[in-house]
Design a protein around this motif. Structure first.
Motif, short mmCIF file in Angstrom:
data_model
loop_
_atom_site.label_atom_id
_atom_site.label_comp_id
_atom_site.label_asym_id
_atom_site.label_seq_id
_atom_site.Cartn_x
_atom_site.Cartn_y
_atom_site.Cartn_z
N LEU A 337 0.82 -1.21 0.00
CA LEU A 337 0.00 0.00 0.00
C LEU A 337 0.86 1.27 0.00
CD1 LEU A 337 -2.81 -1.02 2.52
CD2 LEU A 337 -2.90 -1.06 0.02
N GLY A 338 2.12 1.11 -0.38
CA GLY A 338 3.00 2.27 -0.48
C GLY A 338 3.63 2.70 0.82
N GLY A 339 3.52 1.86 1.85
CA GLY A 339 4.12 2.19 3.14
C GLY A 339 5.48 1.55 3.32
N THR A 340 5.98 1.59 4.56
CA THR A 340 7.31 1.06 4.84
C THR A 340 7.29 -0.01 5.92
OG1 THR A 340 7.69 2.84 6.46
CG2 THR A 340 8.41 3.23 4.19
N ALA A 341 6.12 -0.29 6.50
CA ALA A 341 6.04 -1.22 7.64
C ALA A 341 6.05 -2.67 7.18
CB ALA A 341 4.79 -0.96 8.46
N ASP A 342 6.56 -3.56 8.05
CA ASP A 342 6.40 -4.98 7.83
C ASP A 342 5.14 -5.44 8.58
OD1 ASP A 342 7.16 -5.03 10.51
OD2 ASP A 342 9.13 -5.91 10.12
N THR A 343 4.87 -6.73 8.53
CA THR A 343 3.65 -7.26 9.15
C THR A 343 3.59 -6.94 10.64
OG1 THR A 343 3.74 -9.10 7.57
CG2 THR A 343 2.26 -9.34 9.45
N LYS A 344 4.71 -7.17 11.32
CA LYS A 344 4.74 -6.96 12.77
C LYS A 344 4.54 -5.50 13.12
CE LYS A 344 7.60 -7.83 16.87
NZ LYS A 344 8.89 -8.39 17.37
N ALA A 345 5.20 -4.60 12.41
CA ALA A 345 5.08 -3.18 12.71
C ALA A 345 3.67 -2.67 12.47
CB ALA A 345 6.08 -2.39 11.88
N CYS A 346 3.05 -3.13 11.41
CA CYS A 346 1.66 -2.75 11.14
C CYS A 346 0.76 -3.24 12.26
CB CYS A 346 1.22 -3.33 9.79
SG CYS A 346 -0.47 -2.88 9.32
N GLY A 347 0.97 -4.47 12.71
CA GLY A 347 0.17 -5.01 13.81
C GLY A 347 0.36 -4.22 15.09
N GLN A 348 1.61 -3.83 15.39
CA GLN A 348 1.86 -3.05 16.58
C GLN A 348 1.19 -1.68 16.51
OE1 GLN A 348 3.46 -4.03 19.51
NE2 GLN A 348 3.25 -6.03 18.50
N ALA A 349 1.17 -1.11 15.31
CA ALA A 349 0.50 0.19 15.13
C ALA A 349 -1.00 0.06 15.38
CB ALA A 349 0.77 0.71 13.74
N ILE A 350 -1.59 -1.05 14.96
CA ILE A 350 -3.01 -1.27 15.19
C ILE A 350 -3.29 -1.40 16.69
CG2 ILE A 350 -4.90 -2.93 14.87
CD1 ILE A 350 -3.66 -3.48 12.06
N LEU A 351 -2.45 -2.14 17.40
CA LEU A 351 -2.63 -2.28 18.85
C LEU A 351 -2.50 -0.93 19.55
CD1 LEU A 351 -0.58 -5.55 19.56
CD2 LEU A 351 -3.07 -5.30 19.43
N LYS A 352 -1.57 -0.11 19.10
CA LYS A 352 -1.40 1.22 19.68
C LYS A 352 -2.64 2.08 19.43
CE LYS A 352 1.77 5.17 19.68
NZ LYS A 352 3.02 5.75 19.09
#
Length: 356
Positions: A337-352
């Motif tokens: 989607l044009g971002g820079t996150a990996d799976t784990k980082a995206c998941g952590q952002a959702i939890l935050k």
């Protein structure tokens, strides 16, 4: 402390399913804690890996095992070396049919932070739901192969539409449309070329219109309907189709909304007599499996659909808002989607985002 507790069978399956389903589970647990209920996950190793080891995608009593649960959360099925028809008919199709999950529901929405490949289209233009008949139609077991390996070889595959099966999926689509602002249903057909089953479908659609006054309707042959998904996505609200047509449309729709990697789905038993099953649309994606780059948004959105169906609409809204907040941040979006996150980082952002 609330005593609302849900038992959910977790089947990560194959490929990226094993990477994104844990993210969805963590997110679901986080909103459960925030909204005063709990989830007991029952992990099941049903997969192509299990097939290689045992000769079965799931154990013989697999259906009975999941009947004890409130819901099923499925990642993806399919892996190189195991023919697709083996993995599909060994797991997904039996679950859908034995649990009578006749309504496959796939929302298509252009989310904030996601760009549609359709020029000039924004959020107001792409917001519809594909409702797919999920247990009969073109995906029947009736048929066979004759004279294999000879010049006379032939294959026959029968399509089966029943009045009960067609009427109930049409009724589901109309009832869903009544809950949406536009209150409109579009039927996918091909009655100019398929001379028995599709005219029957059209007749039952006409009968459904009479049962549901006040809902707007339209009908398109599947070929021009696919063109209109691209040219005029703003025409659609609820789109209902047979097993094959619904399958095709529910992949095309998310592609119009930016990425099939963010598309959720629900396999519903609307009577709730048996547990329903929820799965991302994207499949096992062997090409990126194990690299940690898979987009977990579809799994999270799917978890939100599951919580809503289980009777936790506020938790579902919290999860969707968190998901959409993450999509507006390039540092939290995955690379597809044009971002820079990996799976784990995206998941952590959702939890935050859930934590506020």
């Amino acid at each position: 402390m609330s005593n609302r507790r849900y038992v959910i069978a977790s089947i990560p399956g194959d490929g990226i399913g094993k990477e994104v389903i844990p993210v969805g589970q963590e997110a679901a647990d986080a909103v459960a804690d925030r909204h005063g209920f709990s989830i007991e996950w029952r992990p099941l190793d049903w997969s192509c890996e299990r097939y290689d080891r045992t000769g079965r995608m799931m154990p013989e009593d697999g259906i009975d095992q999941v009947k004890e649960c409130d819901s099923i959360y499925l990642g993806a099925v399919g892996w190189p070396g195991v023919p697709d028809h083996v993995s599909l008919w060994g797991l997904l199709i039996p679950l859908r049919r034995d649990l009578d999950l006749y309504a496959n529901v796939r929302p298509v929405r252009l989310l904030e932070g996601v760009t549609s490949p359709l020029a000039g289209r924004g959020k107001a233009d792409i917001d519809f739901v594909v409702v797919r008949e999920n247990v009969e139609g073109e995906y029947s077991e009736i048929g066979g192969r004759l004279y294999r390996g000879t010049e006379h070889e032939a294959a026959v595959q029968e399509t089966v539409f029943t009045r009960r099966g067609v009427d109930r999926i049409l009724d589901y689509a109309f009832e869903l449309a009544k809950t949406r602002p536009r209150k409109h249903v579009t039927s996918a057909t091909k009655s100019n070329g398929i001379v028995h089953t599709m005219p029957f479908w059209d007749e039952r659609f006409e009968a459904a219109k009479q049962r549901h006054p006040g809902v707007g309707t339209a009908q398109f042959h599947i070929d021009i309907l696919t063109a209109n998904f691209v040219l005029h996505p703003d025409w659609f609200d609820v789109v209902v189709g047979s097993n094959l047509f619904g399958d095709i449309l529910s992949d095309l729709g998310p592609a119009c909304a930016g990425s099939i990697g963010i598309a959720p789905s629900a396999n519903l038993n609307p009577s709730r007599a048996l547990p329903s099953m929820f799965e991302p649309v994207h499949g096992s994606a062997p090409d990126i499996a194990g690299k940690g780059v898979a987009n977990p948004i579809a799994a999270v959105w799917t978890a939100a659909m599951m919580l809503d169906f289980l009777g936790e609409p506020e938790a579902a809204k919290t999860l969707e808002k968190a998901m959409e907040a993450v999509l507006t941040d390039p540092a939290a979006r995955t690379r597809d989607l044009g971002g820079t996150a990996d799976t784990k980082a995206c998941g952590q952002a959702i939890l935050k985002a859930i934590a506020g």
